[in-house]
Motif scaffolding. Structure first.
Motif, short mmCIF file in Angstrom:
data_model
loop_
_atom_site.label_atom_id
_atom_site.label_comp_id
_atom_site.label_asym_id
_atom_site.label_seq_id
_atom_site.Cartn_x
_atom_site.Cartn_y
_atom_site.Cartn_z
N PHE A 25 -19.47 -8.27 -20.69
CA PHE A 25 -18.29 -9.12 -20.78
C PHE A 25 -18.30 -9.97 -19.53
O PHE A 25 -18.14 -9.46 -18.43
N PRO A 26 -18.52 -11.27 -19.67
CA PRO A 26 -18.65 -12.11 -18.48
C PRO A 26 -17.38 -12.11 -17.64
O PRO A 26 -16.28 -11.94 -18.16
N ASP A 27 -17.56 -12.30 -16.35
CA ASP A 27 -16.42 -12.45 -15.45
C ASP A 27 -16.73 -13.63 -14.55
O ASP A 27 -17.25 -13.49 -13.45
N THR A 28 -16.45 -14.81 -15.07
CA THR A 28 -16.71 -16.04 -14.34
C THR A 28 -15.54 -16.45 -13.46
O THR A 28 -15.64 -17.43 -12.73
N GLY A 29 -14.43 -15.72 -13.59
CA GLY A 29 -13.21 -16.10 -12.89
C GLY A 29 -12.30 -16.94 -13.77
O GLY A 29 -11.20 -17.30 -13.36
N ASP A 30 -12.74 -17.26 -14.96
CA ASP A 30 -11.96 -18.06 -15.91
C ASP A 30 -11.82 -17.25 -17.20
O ASP A 30 -12.74 -17.20 -18.01
N ILE A 31 -10.68 -16.60 -17.38
CA ILE A 31 -10.49 -15.69 -18.51
C ILE A 31 -10.64 -16.41 -19.84
O ILE A 31 -11.20 -15.87 -20.79
N ARG A 32 -10.16 -17.64 -19.92
CA ARG A 32 -10.28 -18.39 -21.18
C ARG A 32 -11.75 -18.58 -21.55
O ARG A 32 -12.16 -18.33 -22.68
N ALA A 33 -12.55 -19.03 -20.59
CA ALA A 33 -13.98 -19.25 -20.84
C ALA A 33 -14.67 -17.93 -21.19
O ALA A 33 -15.52 -17.88 -22.08
N ASP A 34 -14.29 -16.86 -20.50
CA ASP A 34 -14.92 -15.56 -20.75
C ASP A 34 -14.60 -15.04 -22.15
O ASP A 34 -15.47 -14.53 -22.85
N LEU A 35 -13.35 -15.18 -22.57
CA LEU A 35 -12.97 -14.74 -23.92
C LEU A 35 -13.65 -15.58 -24.98
O LEU A 35 -14.12 -15.06 -26.00
N LEU A 36 -13.73 -16.89 -24.75
CA LEU A 36 -14.42 -17.76 -25.72
C LEU A 36 -15.90 -17.41 -25.82
O LEU A 36 -16.47 -17.41 -26.92
N THR A 37 -16.52 -17.09 -24.69
CA THR A 37 -17.94 -16.69 -24.72
C THR A 37 -18.12 -15.45 -25.57
O THR A 37 -19.03 -15.38 -26.41
N GLN A 38 -17.24 -14.45 -25.39
CA GLN A 38 -17.34 -13.23 -26.18
C GLN A 38 -17.09 -13.50 -27.66
O GLN A 38 -17.82 -13.00 -28.51
N LEU A 39 -16.07 -14.26 -27.97
CA LEU A 39 -15.76 -14.56 -29.37
C LEU A 39 -16.88 -15.33 -30.05
O LEU A 39 -17.24 -15.05 -31.19
N ARG A 40 -17.43 -16.29 -29.35
CA ARG A 40 -18.52 -17.08 -29.93
C ARG A 40 -19.76 -16.21 -30.16
O ARG A 40 -20.44 -16.34 -31.18
N ALA A 41 -20.06 -15.34 -29.21
CA ALA A 41 -21.22 -14.45 -29.36
C ALA A 41 -21.02 -13.52 -30.55
O ALA A 41 -21.94 -13.32 -31.36
N PHE A 42 -19.82 -12.97 -30.68
CA PHE A 42 -19.53 -12.08 -31.81
C PHE A 42 -19.61 -12.84 -33.13
O PHE A 42 -20.22 -12.37 -34.10
N ALA A 43 -19.03 -14.03 -33.16
CA ALA A 43 -19.07 -14.84 -34.38
C ALA A 43 -20.51 -15.19 -34.75
O ALA A 43 -20.87 -15.16 -35.94
N HIS A 44 -21.33 -15.49 -33.77
CA HIS A 44 -22.73 -15.81 -34.04
C HIS A 44 -23.44 -14.61 -34.66
O HIS A 44 -24.13 -14.74 -35.67
#
Length: 110
Positions: A25-44
């Motif tokens: 689970f990425p921790d870039t310091g931007d929760i919105r970007a991190d959640l979108l990364t997870q959701l996109r990966a799961f959707a893919h």
């Protein structure tokens, strides 16, 4: 005596063994970007891979199969939920979200 599991639960175990890696689970310091990364990966995974189609079928079957639902939650879902919870707590600690008043961005320190 070894316990027996349903064919669907066994298929889920085989799926995890064959294709699953530890989710990061990425921790870039931007929760919105991190959640979108997870959701996109799961959707893919769910929509663009053969394993995702199998997993979608197993998740669907788990709605009426308690053993399969448990088999899904233990190795897969519960681990991801824990990682997401940890990331959301970090976001709360640095003021990106306020979990006490609902999940969402803080505005003007409120």
């Amino acid at each position: 005596m070894a316990s027996r599991c349903s064919p669907k639960a066994l298929a889920l175990d085989v799926y995890f063994y064959a294709v699953e890696t530890t989710p990061a689970f990425p921790d870039t310091g931007d929760i919105r970007a991190d959640l979108l990364t997870q959701l996109r990966a799961f959707a893919h995974v769910m929509t663009r891979t053969p394993g995702g189609r199998v997993l979608a079928e197993l998740i669907g079957a788990s709605q009426t199969d308690a053993e399969l639902a448990t088999a899904y939650r233990k190795p897969y879902s519960s681990h991801r939920r824990r990682l997401a919870g940890e990331r959301l707590r970090r976001a709360q600690e640095i003021g990106q979200i306020n979990l006490l008043n609902g999940v969402g961005p803080r505005r003007n320190g409120v």
